[in-house]
Design a protein around this motif. Structure first.
Motif, PDB file in Angstrom:
ATOM      1  N   PHE A 169       0.815  -1.212   0.000  1.00 28.19           N
ATOM      2  CA  PHE A 169       0.000   0.000   0.000  1.00 28.19           C
ATOM      3  C   PHE A 169       0.854   1.270   0.000  1.00 28.19           C
ATOM      4  N   PRO A 170       1.889   1.387   0.874  1.00 31.32           N
ATOM      5  CA  PRO A 170       2.713   2.606   0.842  1.00 31.32           C
ATOM      6  C   PRO A 170       3.476   2.786  -0.475  1.00 31.32           C
ATOM      7  N   VAL A 171       3.806   1.671  -1.152  1.00 29.74           N
ATOM      8  CA  VAL A 171       4.473   1.773  -2.457  1.00 29.74           C
ATOM      9  C   VAL A 171       3.533   2.420  -3.464  1.00 29.74           C
ATOM     10  N   PHE A 172       2.307   1.898  -3.560  1.00 30.18           N
ATOM     11  CA  PHE A 172       1.360   2.398  -4.554  1.00 30.18           C
ATOM     12  C   PHE A 172       0.879   3.808  -4.196  1.00 30.18           C
ATOM     13  N   GLU A 173       0.740   4.082  -2.916  1.00 28.18           N
ATOM     14  CA  GLU A 173       0.343   5.436  -2.506  1.00 28.18           C
ATOM     15  C   GLU A 173       1.398   6.457  -2.930  1.00 28.18           C
ATOM     16  N   ALA A 174       2.666   6.153  -2.682  1.00 29.07           N
ATOM     17  CA  ALA A 174       3.735   7.079  -3.065  1.00 29.07           C
ATOM     18  C   ALA A 174       3.752   7.289  -4.572  1.00 29.07           C
ATOM     19  N   LEU A 175       3.529   6.220  -5.333  1.00 27.48           N
ATOM     20  CA  LEU A 175       3.504   6.331  -6.787  1.00 27.48           C
ATOM     21  C   LEU A 175       2.384   7.269  -7.236  1.00 27.48           C
ATOM     22  N   LEU A 176       1.201   7.099  -6.686  1.00 27.57           N
ATOM     23  CA  LEU A 176       0.079   7.976  -7.039  1.00 27.57           C
ATOM     24  C   LEU A 176       0.384   9.419  -6.639  1.00 27.57           C
ATOM     25  N   ARG A 177       0.974   9.621  -5.486  1.00 20.76           N
ATOM     26  CA  ARG A 177       1.307  10.977  -5.031  1.00 20.76           C
ATOM     27  C   ARG A 177       2.369  11.619  -5.925  1.00 20.76           C
ATOM     28  N   CYS A 178       3.166  10.798  -6.612  1.00 26.57           N
ATOM     29  CA  CYS A 178       4.167  11.310  -7.556  1.00 26.57           C
ATOM     30  C   CYS A 178       3.590  11.502  -8.955  1.00 26.57           C
ATOM     31  N   GLY A 179       2.289  11.279  -9.111  1.00 26.47           N
ATOM     32  CA  GLY A 179       1.663  11.461 -10.415  1.00 26.47           C
ATOM     33  C   GLY A 179       1.723  10.240 -11.298  1.00 26.47           C
ATOM     34  N   GLY A 180       2.163   9.101 -10.763  1.00 23.68           N
ATOM     35  CA  GLY A 180       2.217   7.881 -11.565  1.00 23.68           C
ATOM     36  C   GLY A 180       0.846   7.264 -11.736  1.00 23.68           C
ATOM     37  N   ASN A 181       0.696   6.494 -12.816  1.00 25.51           N
ATOM     38  CA  ASN A 181      -0.593   5.819 -13.045  1.00 25.51           C
ATOM     39  C   ASN A 181      -0.432   4.363 -13.457  1.00 25.51           C
ATOM     40  N   MET A 182       0.799   3.839 -13.399  1.00 31.74           N
ATOM     41  CA  MET A 182       1.060   2.491 -13.912  1.00 31.74           C
ATOM     42  C   MET A 182       2.112   1.822 -13.050  1.00 31.74           C
ATOM     43  N   VAL A 183       2.021   0.484 -12.923  1.00 29.58           N
ATOM     44  CA  VAL A 183       2.998  -0.217 -12.092  1.00 29.58           C
ATOM     45  C   VAL A 183       3.159  -1.652 -12.558  1.00 29.58           C
ATOM     46  N   ILE A 184       4.383  -2.156 -12.442  1.00 28.60           N
ATOM     47  CA  ILE A 184       4.607  -3.604 -12.395  1.00 28.60           C
ATOM     48  C   ILE A 184       4.888  -3.919 -10.932  1.00 28.60           C
ATOM     49  N   PRO A 185       3.942  -4.554 -10.254  1.00 28.57           N
ATOM     50  CA  PRO A 185       4.117  -4.788  -8.814  1.00 28.57           C
ATOM     51  C   PRO A 185       4.927  -6.050  -8.543  1.00 28.57           C
ATOM     52  N   GLY A 186       6.244  -5.950  -8.720  1.00 33.14           N
ATOM     53  CA  GLY A 186       7.098  -7.086  -8.407  1.00 33.14           C
ATOM     54  C   GLY A 186       7.387  -7.968  -9.602  1.00 33.14           C
ATOM     55  N   THR A 187       8.279  -8.912  -9.390  1.00 32.43           N
ATOM     56  CA  THR A 187       8.736  -9.815 -10.435  1.00 32.43           C
ATOM     57  C   THR A 187       8.480 -11.264 -10.030  1.00 32.43           C
TER      58      THR A 187
END
Length: 695
Positions: A169-187
């Motif tokens: 959750f803190p990873v995705f929250e920080a991404l959204l707060r940085c204006g991001g809209n896309m993620v690969i959540p891990g490998t």
């Protein structure tokens, strides 16, 4: 009544639309938490419009409410019965999310990296929001986000595996707060993990690793024992793709079309009949078109991309691969931030990796600020090249038309805040003033001595070791460990009469002793720089208030310690080898022991940063892997002691440490407890270095 501003305080009422989707609810929960931190109590939430509401969250009803484009939002101020209310209006779900998070940043004072940088929120009694309407600007890059690749330290932080919501959750929250809209959540995480579903729930587009096209399960994991050949088993590959499509078809997916081999390697490593570029390109083209065809049957207007990574880029540029017109072509840097082909072992062709002016369609980039190549890359420390280099490479890519997609390999968040923030400024605005941004960034993190801290951040990138002729040939933390362990293995396997081929990328084709000397020289030069930098950091740290001092220790001092101790450890290892070549085994033993001590300083530095919620955070250092370096050195030290202190492990004590008066009269049966490696090394070091005037 003063209608020039809206007052928000602990008694404020927030109006939320009824039946909001989960992604907006998550954002509302963040704002509720932020209000609680600022005002000491949560806001009053109502789900029906109320004239008493101070803040109204709603979707745009007409084009006049906010710009009519995806992710847009506006701030409007509306008067009802003499009361002004603040309206956050979104064109869509992400529009509302970005509007709320910008409100949190600008007015509540919650930093995008509040969690990862331990940046406190200043309590307030009330805030005044000027009644100035605002329309959001369009982001420069359409799809922009992080690849949390290798999940460095995130996996080992807690006992649960795969990582739970608490981690993600803190990873995705920080991404959204940085204006991001896309993620690969891990490998390659277990499919039952929460990572991908939570990312979707929070409003992010989910995309895939280029080694896991369509997000499908790896072939050999699904069909162990089968040959991973599409030519032999097309129906098996397609069953995995179809399963992935059906699972994700109702989510926001940027589908990745690709065909590499198992384990992120070219497929022809397993299928040797594809022995020409033409054959390889034809197979990749066939597979990619088939994947696109399958997606299009289940998803209307799918967003698809294709990673032109590694060997695929070379085949595409040579004209051997045909990509469907609707697919975004993704160009990659070399892992060190330069938009050229990556180094593969010792091969480093540095083929430009950007679209040509006549290459039509949409383009994007896959970019690294952290990388894992078992050579010189960084994981525990920041991107080693200067911010100006980042700016130049990304702006050049934008200028070449790569504006549809930017996937940033972030590895982790905590140790990379500065480069992550630089890239977020670039994907939001298209450009950046590096100097102005640095001061703004430092002032967000620290309350005092900001000019002095900014000077040290600037200096950091001047200290990283340049190991090659190119501007991007700068060493990260892996440089002190992977080559060191390769040298150790080569030495202990008795191969010192031949050079180590896996080090040619750095040293060239020279004898093994010259390879050792090459690394020793680089690290000796680096050590002078890093020790100076470390002293400057420690001196400044003493001037900082406690809160700033801890954050400074976690964010910059730690990185200086890892570089300095890494240099010292590697230099001592090389000294051990050179002493060994002269058959001075006791001195080699001492140098190996000192190397262990220096690398243990790295471990101790990480341990100091594991305070509070960060307990066990660096337990998952399994890529740089300082523990493996120490383990290898302990094997070396035992090997060296076998060269002259064996079989009773008392000979060196007798020769170097026993008083002269005792040497010829002691009885064997009174000396049966050999010194430990640590104690023997300590006492021999005192003897040798005092005698030689050496430290």
């Amino acid at each position: 009544m003063n209608s020039s501003y809206v007052v928000i305080d602990g008694h404020s009422i927030i109006s939320v639309p009824e039946n909001v989707p989960t992604q907006v609810k998550h954002a509302v929960d963040m704002i509720t938490r932020d209000h609680t931190k600022v005002f000491g109590k949560p806001p009053i939430l109502v789900t029906s419009f109320s004239e008493k509401a101070d803040l109204v969250i709603r979707y745009a009803a007409t084009d006049k409410d906010c710009p009519a484009r995806p992710e847009a939002y506006s701030y409007r101020f509306i008067e009802n019965n003499g009361k002004m209310s603040f309206h956050i209006i979104g064109f869509d779900d992400l529009g509302i999310i970005y509007g709320l998070l910008e409100y949190s940043r600008q007015y509540l004072g919650v930093d995008p990296f509040w969690y990862w940088g331990d940046i406190p929120v200043k309590p307030k009694t009330k805030i005044h929001i000027p009644t100035n309407d605002y329309l959001s600007l369009e982001k420069s890059v359409k799809y922009r986000g992080w690849f949390v690749n290798d999940e460095v330290c995130l996996i080992g932080w807690k006992e649960e595996y795969p990582p739970t919501k608490e981690i993600w959750f803190p990873v995705f929250e920080a991404l959204l707060r940085c204006g991001g809209n896309m993620v690969i959540p891990g490998t390659d995480l277990p499919k039952h993990g929460i990572h991908a579903d939570l990312a979707s729930e929070m409003g992010l587009w989910v995309t895939h690793h280029h080694a896991e096209p369509l997000g499908a399960e790896m072939f050999l994991r699904a069909f162990p024992g089968k040959t991973p050949s599409y030519k032999e088993h097309p129906e098996l590959f397609e069953s995995l793709w179809e399963e992935a499509i059906q699972k994700q078809k109702n989510q926001k997916i940027v589908w990745v079309l690709s065909f590499r081999g198992q384990g992120d390697a070219p497929f022809w490593h397993y299928d040797h009949q594809f022995d020409t570029p033409e054959k390889r390109g034809a197979m990749i083209s066939k597979v990619v078109h088939r994947q696109y065809e399958m997606i299009s049957k289940s998803v209307e207007n799918p967003v698809c991309s294709m990673a032109l990574y590694g060997e695929i880029s070379e085949l595409y540029k040579a004209g051997h691969i045909k990509v469907p017109e609707e697919v975004i072509k993704i160009w990659a840097d070399n892992g060190y931030g330069k938009m050229v082909s990556r180094r593969q072992g010792n091969e480093n062709y540095r083929i430009p990796s950007l679209p040509s002016p006549d290459d039509g369609g949409e383009h994007g980039i896959y970019y690294h600020i952290t990388f894992h190549d078992l050579q010189a890359s960084n994981h525990l420390t920041m991107f080693p090249s200067a911010p100006e280099f980042l700016k130049e490479e990304l702006e050049k890519a934008f200028g070449a038309g790569a504006l549809s997609y930017l996937l940033l390999n972030s590895g982790n968040i905590r140790m990379h805040l500065y480069p992550l923030d630089i890239v977020s400024q670039l994907w939001n605005n298209g450009t950046i003033n590096v100097e102005e941004h640095l001061m703004t960034f430092i002032e967000r993190l620290y309350k005092t001595n900001t000019k002095e801290i900014a000077k040290l951040y600037r200096s950091y990138f001047e200290k990283t070791i340049p190991y090659g002729p190119n501007l991007d040939d700068k060493a990260g933390d892996e440089f002190y460990h992977h080559p060191a362990r390769k040298i150790l293995g080569h030495w202990l396997q008795g191969k010192t009469d031949i050079p180590m081929e896996k080090l040619y990328w750095a040293t060239g084709e020279v004898p093994f002793t010259d390879q050792v000397n090459w690394f020793m020289e680089k690290c000796e030069i680096g050590l002078t720089r890093w020790e100076e930098f470390l002293k400057q950091c420690r001196d400044l740290s003493l001037q900082l208030p406690e809160e700033d001092r801890q954050r400074f220790a976690d964010q910059l001092l730690l990185q200086a310690e890892l570089h300095a101790s890494g240099c010292k450890g590697f230099v001592s290892l090389c000294s051990a080898y050179l002493s060994y070549t002269k058959k001075n085994y006791p001195l080699a033993f001492v140098h190996a022991s000192k190397s262990i001590d220096y690398y243990k300083e790295s471990k101790q530095a990480l341990k100091r940063a594991e305070h509070g919620k960060w307990e066990h955070f660096y337990r998952g250092d399994w890529l740089t892997n300082i523990n493996s370096t120490i383990y290898s050195l302990e094997a070396l030290r035992k090997f060296l002691r076998m060269q002259g202190d064996c079989p009773d492990f008392f000979l060196w004590y007798k020769e170097y440490l026993m008083p002269e008066t005792e040497k010829y009269i002691y009885l064997e049966n009174t000396h049966r407890n050999p010194l430990s490696d640590d104690e023997l090394a300590k006492r021999l070091a005192e003897k040798f270095f005092k005698k030689e005037g050496n430290r």
